[in-house]
Enzyme design. Sequence first.
Site, PDB file in Angstrom:
ATOM      1  N   HIS A  14      23.598  15.607  22.887  1.00 27.53           N
ATOM      2  CA  HIS A  14      22.760  16.529  23.679  1.00 27.53           C
ATOM      3  C   HIS A  14      21.486  15.781  24.051  1.00 27.53           C
ATOM      4  CE1 HIS A  14      20.941  20.730  24.406  1.00 27.53           C
ATOM      5  NE2 HIS A  14      19.998  19.854  24.736  1.00 27.53           N
ATOM      6  N   HIS A  16      18.420  15.028  27.300  1.00 32.26           N
ATOM      7  CA  HIS A  16      17.800  15.237  28.611  1.00 32.26           C
ATOM      8  C   HIS A  16      17.265  13.909  29.119  1.00 32.26           C
ATOM      9  CE1 HIS A  16      17.857  19.653  28.180  1.00 32.26           C
ATOM     10  NE2 HIS A  16      17.697  19.378  26.898  1.00 32.26           N
ATOM     11  N   LYS A 100      27.837  23.447  30.476  1.00 32.10           N
ATOM     12  CA  LYS A 100      26.687  23.925  29.711  1.00 32.10           C
ATOM     13  C   LYS A 100      26.319  25.353  30.086  1.00 32.10           C
ATOM     14  CE  LYS A 100      23.020  24.021  27.169  1.00 32.10           C
ATOM     15  NZ  LYS A 100      22.112  23.077  26.558  1.00 32.10           N
ATOM     16  N   HIS A 137      23.432  26.951  24.930  1.00 35.55           N
ATOM     17  CA  HIS A 137      22.056  27.172  24.472  1.00 35.55           C
ATOM     18  C   HIS A 137      22.075  28.555  23.837  1.00 35.55           C
ATOM     19  CE1 HIS A 137      17.618  26.627  24.552  1.00 35.55           C
ATOM     20  NE2 HIS A 137      17.736  27.915  24.284  1.00 35.55           N
ATOM     21  N   HIS A 175      21.857  22.402  19.273  1.00 36.65           N
ATOM     22  CA  HIS A 175      20.525  22.411  18.625  1.00 36.65           C
ATOM     23  C   HIS A 175      20.316  23.656  17.751  1.00 36.65           C
ATOM     24  CE1 HIS A 175      19.765  24.756  22.221  1.00 36.65           C
ATOM     25  NE2 HIS A 175      19.540  23.719  22.996  1.00 36.65           N
ATOM     26  N   ASP A 248      18.607  16.371  21.576  1.00 38.61           N
ATOM     27  CA  ASP A 248      17.821  17.228  22.466  1.00 38.61           C
ATOM     28  C   ASP A 248      16.504  16.554  22.834  1.00 38.61           C
ATOM     29  OD1 ASP A 248      17.215  19.375  24.053  1.00 38.61           O
ATOM     30  OD2 ASP A 248      16.607  20.701  22.416  1.00 38.61           O
ATOM     31  N   ALA A 264       8.479  23.281  26.815  1.00 28.75           N
ATOM     32  CA  ALA A 264       9.169  23.122  25.530  1.00 28.75           C
ATOM     33  C   ALA A 264       9.946  21.824  25.534  1.00 28.75           C
ATOM     34  CB  ALA A 264      10.120  24.294  25.317  1.00 28.75           C
TER      35      ALA A 264
HETATM   36  C1  NCD Z   1      14.727  21.340  26.956  1.00 26.31           C
HETATM   37  C2  NCD Z   1      14.149  20.736  28.225  1.00 26.31           C
HETATM   38  O1  NCD Z   1      12.948  20.437  28.245  1.00 26.31           O
HETATM   39  O2  NCD Z   1      14.884  20.511  29.180  1.00 26.31           O
HETATM   40  N1  NCD Z   1      13.638  21.806  26.143  1.00 26.31           N
HETATM   41  C3  NCD Z   1      13.682  22.013  24.801  1.00 26.31           C
HETATM   42  O3  NCD Z   1      12.714  22.532  24.242  1.00 26.31           O
HETATM   43  N2  NCD Z   1      14.725  21.668  24.069  1.00 26.31           N
HETATM   44  C4  NCD Z   1      15.693  22.423  27.288  1.00 26.31           C
HETATM   45  C5  NCD Z   1      16.520  22.897  26.122  1.00 26.31           C
HETATM   46  O4  NCD Z   1      17.406  22.183  25.652  1.00 26.31           O
HETATM   47  O5  NCD Z   1      16.288  24.003  25.646  1.00 26.31           O
HETATM   48 ZN    ZN Z   2      18.202  20.543  25.341  1.00 29.60          ZN
END
Ligand code: NCD
Ligand code: ZN
Length: 343
Positions: A14, A16, A100, A137, A175, A248, A264
């Site tokens: 996972h 980003h 997702k 999620h 997560h 994450d 976040a």
């Molecule tokens: C993630 C993001 O910034 O894309 N943020 C996070 O707090 N984990 C999105 C997500 O996975 O919830």
């Molecule tokens: Zn995430």
Amino acid sequence: MTQTHTIRRPDDWHLHLRDGDMLRAVLPYTSRDFARAIIMPNLVPPVVTAADARAYRDRIIAAIPGADDFTPLMTLYLTEDTDPADVAAAHADGLIAAVKLYPAGATTNSASGVSDFTKVAAVFDKMAEIGLPLCTHGEVTDADVDIFDREAVFIDRVLEPIRRDHPGLRVVMEHITTSDAVDYVKTGDTNLAATITTHHLVINRNHILAGGIKPHYYCLPVAKRETHRLALRAAATSGDSWFFLGTDSAPHTDANKLLPCGCAGCFTAPNTMSILAEVFEQDGALDRLEAFTSLNGPAFYGLPPNEATLTLIREMPDYPAHIDTADGPVTVFDPAMPLNWSV
Ligand code: NCD
Ligand code: ZN
């Protein structure tokens, strides 16, 4: 005392990576240590079609530093308009590894997510038929549900009904942050697994809120109380096949984190393996680190584990407190404890 520890090269289930300059700035920290990663599709606009995923995959591959061996495993962002045939074709082409699910409004860039689950029933049926995993999620977004309860309520109100209505659907609860999720996944159904992040093994909600608010520890799902962190640690270090690493790692610029309504996400790519080695050693489970980072994930996704290896050396790691990007600095997750292992 062991001075080195070698494991099969890990994967991140996972991640980003963002896009453009941010992608080019953050990807090298992942491709240095990880062979593969499940790439989250929550770009603006999101990665919703096979064509979007193909184009995004090409941009990621173009950004991989020359020496690194890294494979992005793409996902599609499920919307109420997702076409089951497009999903099936993308899977058949080997383009995507998962779909997702973001409940609409649950987290960063989730506005196009799902509100009415009856609208995606045909996609779930197709996924169950072809064995394509659904990454979730796992939080409800109802205003009347306390933010610390959103994961537990998601299991009862959303996930359990979906799994009951679509038998055979393979699901990754991503997560996870609660003992409720650990217990739910531990029932041992082979179609259900969970990822656990690096930061949720280290922080509880006090880290965010006690002694002044710490935006760099704010992520979603939000860290819970200490009993939940301990349950996550026990799950991760157990070696049990249904728990594996999904960092994450979610970079946001400091300017976007340090706002009255800040973003976040914790950026853990640069020091994840050092932190995990520390966590597993503290819990007397260094011999189970490989299961968590390198074996259980591929087994669930039906992929072979990596042949290459990664060696940890007992040595203070050297990583930056923040990295520079064209959009501004991004702060690296601070584990708030000394680290003793380097990659
Ligand atoms: C993630 C993001 O910034 O894309 N943020 C996070 O707090 N984990 C999105 C997500 O996975 O919830
Ligand atoms: Zn995430």
